[in-house]
Scaffold this motif. Structure first.
Motif, short mmCIF file in Angstrom:
data_model
loop_
_atom_site.label_atom_id
_atom_site.label_comp_id
_atom_site.label_asym_id
_atom_site.label_seq_id
_atom_site.Cartn_x
_atom_site.Cartn_y
_atom_site.Cartn_z
N ALA A 131 0.72 -1.20 0.12
CA ALA A 131 0.11 0.10 0.12
C ALA A 131 0.87 1.04 0.04
CB ALA A 131 -0.92 0.02 1.20
N LEU A 132 1.96 1.34 0.93
CA LEU A 132 2.69 2.44 0.88
C LEU A 132 3.45 2.48 -0.52
CD1 LEU A 132 4.73 2.28 4.37
CD2 LEU A 132 2.85 3.85 3.52
N GLN A 150 2.53 1.42 -3.60
CA GLN A 150 1.49 1.98 -4.57
C GLN A 150 1.32 3.47 -4.27
OE1 GLN A 150 -1.04 -1.62 -3.97
NE2 GLN A 150 0.22 -2.44 -5.70
N SER A 151 1.47 3.85 -3.31
CA SER A 151 1.01 5.27 -2.99
C SER A 151 2.10 6.23 -3.48
CB SER A 151 0.59 5.50 -1.43
OG SER A 151 -0.55 4.99 -1.20
N ARG A 152 3.27 5.77 -3.45
CA ARG A 152 4.69 6.25 -4.05
C ARG A 152 5.35 6.77 -2.76
NH1 ARG A 152 4.86 7.25 -9.76
NH2 ARG A 152 2.78 6.43 -10.86
#
Length: 140
Positions: free
Chosen positions: A60-61, A63-65
Motif C-alpha cells: 500500500a505504501l 503503490q502510494s509512492r
C-alpha cells in the motif's frame, strides 16, 4: 497446504536441504529450527497472518509512492525485523539487511513480493536498509 508450508510463499520441506547447506552452520539456523519445532498450527497461522499484513502494508505504501526512507516504510521494516526476531531467530539490523538482499537476488523470494506489486521487493529492501541506518547499523 499446511500454514507452515505457506510461510513466505515457500514449502519449507522443498528447500530444507538448500537451507541447511547454506545456513546449517549458523546459530540463527539452529535457533530457527529449535523454535519452529515447537509451533502448533495456530502459531503458523498467526505467523502467516502477520507476514501477510506486513506485505500488504508495504504494498500500500509502495503503490502510494511513499519513499522507502519515509518513517512509515521504515516502521514496517522494523515490524518485519521484529517478526523474524520474535518467531525465528535474533535478527540484528545487519542480518536483516542481508536478508533483504537475498529477497532481491533470489527470484523465489522476489516472486513472492512481486506478486503484490512490481518493484515491491526493492522497495522493501530499501526500507530495511533505511531502517538499519536509522538505528545506526548502516548497511554493511
Amino acid at each position: 497446504m499446511k500454514p507452515e508450508e505457506e510461510l513466505e510463499g515457500f514449502d519449507p520441506s522443498k528447500y530444507a536441504e538448500e537451507a541447511e547447506a547454506r545456513w546449517g552452520h549458523t546459530e540463527a539456523y539452529a535457533e530457527s529450527q529449535r523454535r519452529a519445532k515447537g509451533y502448533r498450527e495456530e502459531d503458523w497461522q498467526t505467523i502467516q497472518s502477520q507476514v501477510d499484513a506486513n506485505v500488504r502494508a508495504f504494498a500500500a505504501l509502495f503503490q502510494s509512492r511513499v519513499p522507502a526512507r519515509d518513517p512509515r516504510a521504515m516502521d514496517l521494516a522494523e515490524e518485519h525485523r521484529q517478526h523474524i526476531d520474535r518467531w525465528f531467530y535474533a535478527c540484528s539490523y545487519s542480518a536483516h539487511v542481508g536478508l533483504s538482499r537475498l529477497y532481491v537476488s533470489d527470484e523465489r523470494f522476489a516472486a513472492y513480493y512481486e506478486k503484490h506489486a512490481a518493484g515491491l521487493t526493492q522497495f522493501i529492501a530499501d526500507a530495511i536498509a533505511a531502517n538499519a541506518q536509522r538505528y545506526g547499523e548502516g548497511t554493511g
